[in-house]
Design a protein around this motif. Structure first.
Motif, PDB file in Angstrom:
ATOM      1  N   GLY A 355       0.804  -1.214   0.000  1.00  0.00           N
ATOM      2  CA  GLY A 355       0.000   0.000   0.000  1.00  0.00           C
ATOM      3  C   GLY A 355       0.832   1.255   0.000  1.00  0.00           C
ATOM      4  O   GLY A 355       0.343   2.330   0.354  1.00  0.00           O
ATOM      5  N   ARG A 356       2.073   1.201  -0.406  1.00  0.00           N
ATOM      6  CA  ARG A 356       2.952   2.371  -0.419  1.00  0.00           C
ATOM      7  C   ARG A 356       4.096   2.101  -1.388  1.00  0.00           C
ATOM      8  O   ARG A 356       4.302   0.977  -1.851  1.00  0.00           O
ATOM      9  CB  ARG A 356       3.537   2.642   0.973  1.00  0.00           C
ATOM     10  N   ALA A 357       4.832   3.154  -1.678  1.00  0.00           N
ATOM     11  CA  ALA A 357       5.997   3.016  -2.551  1.00  0.00           C
ATOM     12  C   ALA A 357       7.133   2.330  -1.787  1.00  0.00           C
ATOM     13  O   ALA A 357       7.330   2.575  -0.594  1.00  0.00           O
ATOM     14  CB  ALA A 357       6.443   4.384  -3.049  1.00  0.00           C
ATOM     15  N   VAL A 358       7.853   1.483  -2.455  1.00  0.00           N
ATOM     16  CA  VAL A 358       8.968   0.751  -1.845  1.00  0.00           C
ATOM     17  C   VAL A 358      10.274   1.429  -2.219  1.00  0.00           C
ATOM     18  O   VAL A 358      10.506   1.748  -3.398  1.00  0.00           O
ATOM     19  CB  VAL A 358       8.970  -0.720  -2.306  1.00  0.00           C
ATOM     20  N   ARG A 359      11.112   1.659  -1.258  1.00  0.00           N
ATOM     21  CA  ARG A 359      12.426   2.245  -1.503  1.00  0.00           C
ATOM     22  C   ARG A 359      13.448   1.126  -1.716  1.00  0.00           C
ATOM     23  O   ARG A 359      13.496   0.154  -0.972  1.00  0.00           O
ATOM     24  CB  ARG A 359      12.851   3.123  -0.337  1.00  0.00           C
ATOM     25  N   ARG A 360      14.285   1.316  -2.726  1.00  0.00           N
ATOM     26  CA  ARG A 360      15.303   0.322  -3.065  1.00  0.00           C
ATOM     27  C   ARG A 360      16.655   1.009  -3.178  1.00  0.00           C
ATOM     28  O   ARG A 360      16.737   2.162  -3.624  1.00  0.00           O
ATOM     29  CB  ARG A 360      14.974  -0.389  -4.381  1.00  0.00           C
ATOM     30  N   SER A 361      17.682   0.259  -2.822  1.00  0.00           N
ATOM     31  CA  SER A 361      19.038   0.811  -2.942  1.00  0.00           C
ATOM     32  C   SER A 361      20.014  -0.310  -3.272  1.00  0.00           C
ATOM     33  O   SER A 361      19.793  -1.475  -2.915  1.00  0.00           O
ATOM     34  CB  SER A 361      19.457   1.509  -1.638  1.00  0.00           C
ATOM     35  N   VAL A 362      21.075   0.091  -3.938  1.00  0.00           N
ATOM     36  CA  VAL A 362      22.179  -0.828  -4.248  1.00  0.00           C
ATOM     37  C   VAL A 362      23.461  -0.160  -3.766  1.00  0.00           C
ATOM     38  O   VAL A 362      23.802   0.945  -4.232  1.00  0.00           O
ATOM     39  CB  VAL A 362      22.256  -1.126  -5.755  1.00  0.00           C
ATOM     40  N   THR A 363      24.154  -0.816  -2.846  1.00  0.00           N
ATOM     41  CA  THR A 363      25.365  -0.258  -2.255  1.00  0.00           C
ATOM     42  C   THR A 363      26.561  -1.118  -2.649  1.00  0.00           C
ATOM     43  O   THR A 363      26.518  -2.339  -2.529  1.00  0.00           O
ATOM     44  CB  THR A 363      25.249  -0.212  -0.720  1.00  0.00           C
ATOM     45  N   VAL A 364      27.618  -0.447  -3.099  1.00  0.00           N
ATOM     46  CA  VAL A 364      28.844  -1.142  -3.512  1.00  0.00           C
ATOM     47  C   VAL A 364      29.958  -0.723  -2.570  1.00  0.00           C
ATOM     48  O   VAL A 364      30.210   0.473  -2.380  1.00  0.00           O
ATOM     49  CB  VAL A 364      29.211  -0.800  -4.967  1.00  0.00           C
ATOM     50  N   ARG A 365      30.640  -1.706  -1.997  1.00  0.00           N
ATOM     51  CA  ARG A 365      31.757  -1.409  -1.100  1.00  0.00           C
ATOM     52  C   ARG A 365      32.845  -2.464  -1.263  1.00  0.00           C
ATOM     53  O   ARG A 365      32.613  -3.539  -1.816  1.00  0.00           O
ATOM     54  CB  ARG A 365      31.275  -1.354   0.352  1.00  0.00           C
ATOM     55  N   ALA A 366      34.030  -2.139  -0.763  1.00  0.00           N
ATOM     56  CA  ALA A 366      35.151  -3.078  -0.819  1.00  0.00           C
ATOM     57  C   ALA A 366      34.967  -4.153   0.245  1.00  0.00           C
ATOM     58  O   ALA A 366      34.348  -3.919   1.298  1.00  0.00           O
ATOM     59  CB  ALA A 366      36.467  -2.342  -0.614  1.00  0.00           C
ATOM     60  N   ALA A 367      35.534  -5.347  -0.030  1.00  0.00           N
ATOM     61  CA  ALA A 367      35.409  -6.460   0.920  1.00  0.00           C
ATOM     62  C   ALA A 367      36.603  -7.391   0.774  1.00  0.00           C
ATOM     63  O   ALA A 367      36.656  -8.185  -0.168  1.00  0.00           O
ATOM     64  CB  ALA A 367      34.107  -7.226   0.687  1.00  0.00           C
ATOM     65  N   ALA A 368      37.586  -7.264   1.685  1.00  0.00           N
ATOM     66  CA  ALA A 368      38.716  -8.199   1.774  1.00  0.00           C
ATOM     67  C   ALA A 368      39.403  -8.400   0.431  1.00  0.00           C
ATOM     68  O   ALA A 368      39.629  -9.523  -0.003  1.00  0.00           O
ATOM     69  CB  ALA A 368      38.247  -9.537   2.340  1.00  0.00           C
ATOM     70  N   GLY A 369      39.712  -7.305  -0.238  1.00  0.00           N
ATOM     71  CA  GLY A 369      40.379  -7.410  -1.522  1.00  0.00           C
ATOM     72  C   GLY A 369      39.433  -7.644  -2.679  1.00  0.00           C
ATOM     73  O   GLY A 369      39.866  -7.684  -3.833  1.00  0.00           O
ATOM     74  N   ILE A 371      34.899  -7.347  -3.642  1.00  0.00           N
ATOM     75  CA  ILE A 371      33.821  -6.368  -3.722  1.00  0.00           C
ATOM     76  C   ILE A 371      32.551  -6.969  -3.159  1.00  0.00           C
ATOM     77  O   ILE A 371      32.341  -8.183  -3.207  1.00  0.00           O
ATOM     78  CB  ILE A 371      33.600  -5.921  -5.187  1.00  0.00           C
ATOM     79  N   LYS A 372      31.706  -6.096  -2.587  1.00  0.00           N
ATOM     80  CA  LYS A 372      30.441  -6.517  -2.006  1.00  0.00           C
ATOM     81  C   LYS A 372      29.347  -5.572  -2.489  1.00  0.00           C
ATOM     82  O   LYS A 372      29.492  -4.354  -2.422  1.00  0.00           O
ATOM     83  CB  LYS A 372      30.517  -6.496  -0.482  1.00  0.00           C
ATOM     84  N   VAL A 373      28.269  -6.186  -2.976  1.00  0.00           N
ATOM     85  CA  VAL A 373      27.119  -5.407  -3.453  1.00  0.00           C
ATOM     86  C   VAL A 373      25.915  -5.809  -2.615  1.00  0.00           C
ATOM     87  O   VAL A 373      25.575  -6.996  -2.532  1.00  0.00           O
ATOM     88  CB  VAL A 373      26.842  -5.677  -4.948  1.00  0.00           C
ATOM     89  N   VAL A 374      25.282  -4.809  -1.991  1.00  0.00           N
ATOM     90  CA  VAL A 374      24.134  -5.061  -1.122  1.00  0.00           C
ATOM     91  C   VAL A 374      22.890  -4.461  -1.774  1.00  0.00           C
ATOM     92  O   VAL A 374      22.839  -3.247  -2.039  1.00  0.00           O
ATOM     93  CB  VAL A 374      24.340  -4.460   0.279  1.00  0.00           C
ATOM     94  N   VAL A 375      21.915  -5.313  -2.045  1.00  0.00           N
ATOM     95  CA  VAL A 375      20.626  -4.872  -2.605  1.00  0.00           C
ATOM     96  C   VAL A 375      19.613  -4.873  -1.466  1.00  0.00           C
ATOM     97  O   VAL A 375      19.401  -5.908  -0.823  1.00  0.00           O
ATOM     98  CB  VAL A 375      20.176  -5.806  -3.748  1.00  0.00           C
ATOM     99  N   ARG A 376      18.980  -3.717  -1.250  1.00  0.00           N
ATOM    100  CA  ARG A 376      18.102  -3.568  -0.082  1.00  0.00           C
ATOM    101  C   ARG A 376      16.784  -2.950  -0.516  1.00  0.00           C
ATOM    102  O   ARG A 376      16.747  -2.070  -1.387  1.00  0.00           O
ATOM    103  CB  ARG A 376      18.788  -2.691   0.958  1.00  0.00           C
ATOM    104  N   ASP A 377      15.694  -3.441   0.104  1.00  0.00           N
ATOM    105  CA  ASP A 377      14.407  -2.757  -0.069  1.00  0.00           C
ATOM    106  C   ASP A 377      13.663  -2.833   1.256  1.00  0.00           C
ATOM    107  O   ASP A 377      13.991  -3.626   2.127  1.00  0.00           O
ATOM    108  CB  ASP A 377      13.586  -3.355  -1.218  1.00  0.00           C
ATOM    109  N   ASP A 378      12.662  -1.953   1.411  1.00  0.00           N
ATOM    110  CA  ASP A 378      11.870  -1.932   2.654  1.00  0.00           C
ATOM    111  C   ASP A 378      10.452  -2.433   2.381  1.00  0.00           C
ATOM    112  O   ASP A 378       9.479  -1.946   2.955  1.00  0.00           O
ATOM    113  CB  ASP A 378      11.832  -0.529   3.263  1.00  0.00           C
ATOM    114  N   GLY A 379      10.351  -3.415   1.481  1.00  0.00           N
ATOM    115  CA  GLY A 379       9.047  -3.933   1.093  1.00  0.00           C
ATOM    116  C   GLY A 379       8.468  -4.901   2.098  1.00  0.00           C
ATOM    117  O   GLY A 379       8.846  -4.921   3.290  1.00  0.00           O
ATOM    118  N   VAL A 380       7.565  -5.759   1.620  1.00  0.00           N
ATOM    119  CA  VAL A 380       6.806  -6.630   2.515  1.00  0.00           C
ATOM    120  C   VAL A 380       7.665  -7.755   3.088  1.00  0.00           C
ATOM    121  O   VAL A 380       7.323  -8.343   4.112  1.00  0.00           O
ATOM    122  CB  VAL A 380       5.594  -7.233   1.780  1.00  0.00           C
TER     123      VAL A 380
END
Length: 828
Positions: A355-369, A371-380
């Motif tokens: 019943g609302r808009a869902v926010r999504r994000s993709v975060t890229v960071r270094a990880a032990a030589g 890379i790490k990509v985190v996909v996040r949403d605040d959905g159901v």
């Protein structure tokens, strides 16, 4: 759809990859063969030593003065060459010559030895010169008997040994200068039987152990190869399923719905066909350069714009690492594919009921030589534990995709109402050196090695039964009791004679009693003390004015005890005692003004026996470590071979299925022309059928495939789900029909080996296939009877009270109808 056999030969793209085996299988070195060759080498050394010791009595019994005038001189020399030379030649050739050649030499040598003994009885039944009245040939009485034991059955070995001992006793009785020839011959028969029995028992016991090791190793190798093949098949299935899910199914679905321009759909279909071709022949895949982190971020930005434009990209890479932080192309592709699947799932499901808009994000960071990509949403959100195995989007296209890349890892965290976080990581520290892409296994094969036992179980002498151990012990005590009775007239003290005999008997009982090996230090020390005490008493009771060869019978007794001590893992203690025995003999001789070499010939003669036993035990000990390492190498080679073979076959099977079902439709779509209504409907039917192959693998068999297609044409919504989890038996059965005749023959060979190692597995596989066939027949029947509405068939996990459930929702009925398939195959 009519039933089809998915044959790789039907695929216009050609055969998969080439031969599954790029190199010949590893050479096998069975433990039994290696042990046999070790025995032969030791026997060669023993035969040479005994032959050299026999030269002195030979020269006395066959005078070399005017040899041409001596009767049987030439025959005696020939006999020495044959009796000594053949076993020595076996020892020399033991490393390289075929076993059949060595066995022939041994049998010829054994026959020659019996013939020489027999001729000696017939032609030289006269006393020999004083001091040399033991025929030279008796020095080799045990060599051929032990050799026969290593290349024949136990019955033949014992029969030959008894025959040799009997002939040796007769020969000794006929040639002795003693006034009691029958007694001397009988004693020699018993002593020969005692020594030969110990070595024959060691040979037979070692052969049995080696054969057991061979069988155990064979079963373990087959089990490990089965596990490796299972992992390889699973990996190939996941690879093909991921491609089908991410590319083929979406292409067919879009084409069937007509929701995009023909040119766009054509490009996607062409890309899918190209991916299938690359997967079919990985060796032709062009080498792709590594991808820097900056390039990966740009590609992620493009991917987000195409898949989820509302998602925010956050780059937390502070500085460009040396070399640009390059990632292997396979890792970058896997990350992009997993991120794309995660965003597609979020767009499709995260807002359902929110019943609302869902926010999504993709975060890229270094990880032990890496890379790490985190996909996040605040959905159901959702419950990850409740994800069904057939949900390829999570298990295969995200988690499975990263697991198939060395160094890759994907985790999913979510709960209802709390959104979803998917972390996709690649780090070089987790990637095995020198492995990349499809060359690396999905995971190391399980060894399945049993836990090491707390300690070795008590064992009997040389692995013999209690009965045989008692027979040898009784023979030992009887023989040396007889020696005691026959030397009482040369003893200065009868009580000491009896005490020494009792001490020898006690030491013999202690050394053969069941115990863990190597024997404990306490028991070993007790055995040595008993032997030393008996020796000292024997020296004290011996009348130095009547020193004869029989006065040193305790040397033979102690040697037998030490020989068994060597066989039970205490060779250092045994040799220390024997050297002490030799030194005490010299000291005793000097103390009694005797020749220091008194008794030395007897000591040397018995030392040969101890040398042979020690060489065998030490050789077997070293060989055990070599066999362990060799077994590990062979197991690894078998596992690698099984992995390659299983992966090639599974890839051929899965690609043949995909090509048979989807290639015609993909080729039509790739032409870029507008599809007719019938062609779009066919695309949807193919998409649904292929989804059945992924989600309902257990039910993807001919009667259900045809019934499901017919039901869908009638308008029934069909879902086939497989929660059984382990598809190996089904896949092996299905693969049986998925290759040409040559592959079938090879598969039969593999099955025969597997059934030899796991006799009960074939029965369980047949039972599993029978259950699946029963379920499939019932599901197909119910599908044929369903005219409208929806139809869901689910095969349940093992351990449930029912095999499967069927839910039918007829639009004309008020309530759903649920059927269950009981374990006995009945529908309820």
């Amino acid at each position: 759809m009519p039933p089809r056999r998915y044959q790789a030969a039907d695929d216009p793209a050609g055969p998969v990859g080439g031969s599954p085996l790029s190199s010949p299988p590893a050479t096998r070195f069975p433990a039994s063969e290696r042990v046999t060759r070790l025995f032969y080498r030791v026997l060669g050394v023993a035969a040479l030593s005994a032959g050299l010791l026999a030269l002195e009595p030979f020269s006395a019994q066959v005078p070399l003065i005017q040899p041409l005038t001596q009767p049987y001189f030439g025959a005696s020399v020939l006999a020495w060459l044959l009796v000594v030379g053949l076993p020595v030649s076996v020892g020399v050739l033991a490393t390289r010559a075929p076993l059949r050649v060595l066995r022939a030499l041994i049998l010829v040598g054994a026959a020659c030895y019996v013939l020489v003994l027999f001729l000696w009885v017939l032609l030289r039944a006269d006393p020999l010169p004083a001091g040399h009245d033991i025929p030279w040939i008796l020095h080799l009485s045990g060599v051929t008997a032990i050799a026969v034991a290593m290349c024949s059955s136990g019955r033949v070995a014992w029969t030959y040994s008894l025959s040799v001992c009997l002939l040796a006793g007769i020969t000794r009785g006929l040639t002795t200068n003693d006034d009691r020839p029958l007694l001397v011959g009988f004693q020699d028969l018993l002593y020969s039987l005692l020594i030969i029995s110990i070595f024959v028992a060691l040979a037979l016991g070692t052969r049995r152990s080696a054969a057991s090791v061979d069988e155990t190793e064979r079963v373990a190798r087959l089990a490990q190869a089965d596990r490796a093949a299972h992992l390889a098949r699973r990996r190939e299935r996941l690879t093909v399923d991921a491609l089908v899910h991410d590319s083929v199914l979406s292409t067919l679905l879009i084409a069937g719905l007509g929701s995009a321009e023909p040119a766009v759909i054509a490009r996607q279909a062409t890309a899918s066909l190209d991916q299938l071709q690359v997967l079919r022949d990985p060796e032709r895949r062009p080498t792709r350069p590594a991808v820097t982190q900056a390039v990966l971020v740009r590609r992620l930005d493009n991917l987000i714009g195409q898949t989820a434009p509302d998602a925010q990209l956050h780059c937390e890479l502070n500085a460009e690492p040396p070399g640009g932080g390059a990632l292997p192309a396979e890792a970058a592709t896997a990350i992009l594919g997993a991120v794309g699947e995660a965003l597609r799932n979020s767009v499709a499901w995260a807002a359902a009921g929110a019943g609302r808009a869902v926010r999504r994000s993709v975060t890229v960071r270094a990880a032990a030589g890496g890379i790490k990509v985190v996909v996040r949403d605040d959905g159901v959100g959702f419950d990850p534990d409740a994800i069904a195995p057939e949900r390829a989007g999570i298990t295969q296209s995200i988690i499975g995709r990263l697991e198939r890349v060395p160094g890759g890892l994907a985790t999913v965290r979510s709960r209802p109402g709390a959104g979803t976080v998917i972390a996709i990581t690649w780090t070089p520290s987790l990637a095995p050196a020198g492995l990349s892409g499809t060359d690396a296994p999905a995971s190391a094969p399980e060894t399945g090695a049993p836990a090491a036992p707390a300690g070795p179980a008590p064992t009997h002498l040389l692995g013999l039964s209690r009965r045989m151990t008692r027979l040898i012990l009784a023979l030992f005590i009887a023989l040396h009791g007889l020696f005691t009775l026959t030397t009482l007239d040369t003893s200065r003290s009868v009580p000491l004679e009896i005490v020494s005999t009792l001490l020898i008997a006690a030491a013999a009982v202690a050394v053969v009693a069941p115990a863990r090996e190597p024997l404990s230090r306490g028991r070993t020390a007790g055995i040595l003390l008993l032997s030393a005490a008996a020796t000292l008493i024997m020296y004290a009771r011996t009348d130095t004015t009547q020193v004869t060869a029989s006065a040193f019978w305790h040397v033979g007794a102690v040697t037998v005890i030490l020989l068994i001590l060597v066989a039970r893992g205490r060779w250092k203690a045994a040799w220390s005692c024997y050297l002490g025995l030799a030194g005490s003999t010299v000291v005793w001789a000097l103390a009694n003004a005797l020749d220091p070499l008194t008794g030395l010939p007897t000591m040397v003669h018995h030392a040969v026996i101890l040398v042979a036993g020690t060489l065998l035990v030490l050789g077997l000990g070293r060989m055990e470590g070599a066999l362990t390492g060799l077994a590990a190498q062979l197991a690894a080679a078998d596992a690698a071979e099984a992995t390659l073979t299983a992966a090639t076959r599974e890839r051929a099977l899965q690609l043949a299925r995909v090509n048979t079902l989807a290639r015609p439709a993909l080729q039509r779509v790739a032409r870029g022309i507008l599809l007719t209504d019938a062609e779009r409907a066919d695309c949807l039917l193919v998409e649904a059928t292929m989804r059945d192959a992924i989600r309902g693998r257990c039910l993807f068999v001919d009667p259900v495939i045809a019934a499901a297609r017919a039901a869908r044409i009638r308008g029934v919504e069909v879902s086939l789900l497989d929660d059984h989890g382990d598809h190996d038996a089904h896949d092996a059965h299905h693969a049986h029909h998925a290759h040409d005749d040559d592959d079938d023959d090879h598969a039969h060979d593999d099955d025969d080996d597997r059934h030899d190692a796991h006799g009960s597995d074939s029965q369980s596989d047949r039972a599993h296939r029978a259950r699946i066939a029963s379920i499939a027949a019932i599901v197909a029947g119910e599908l044929n009877a369903t005219m409208r509405g929806s139809f869901t068939a689910r095969v349940l996990p093992a351990g449930r009270p029912y095999l499967a459930t069927i839910v039918i929702d007829d639009i004309d009925d008020v309530e759903q109808r649920m059927l269950v398939i009981a374990p006995d195959g009945t529908l309820q």
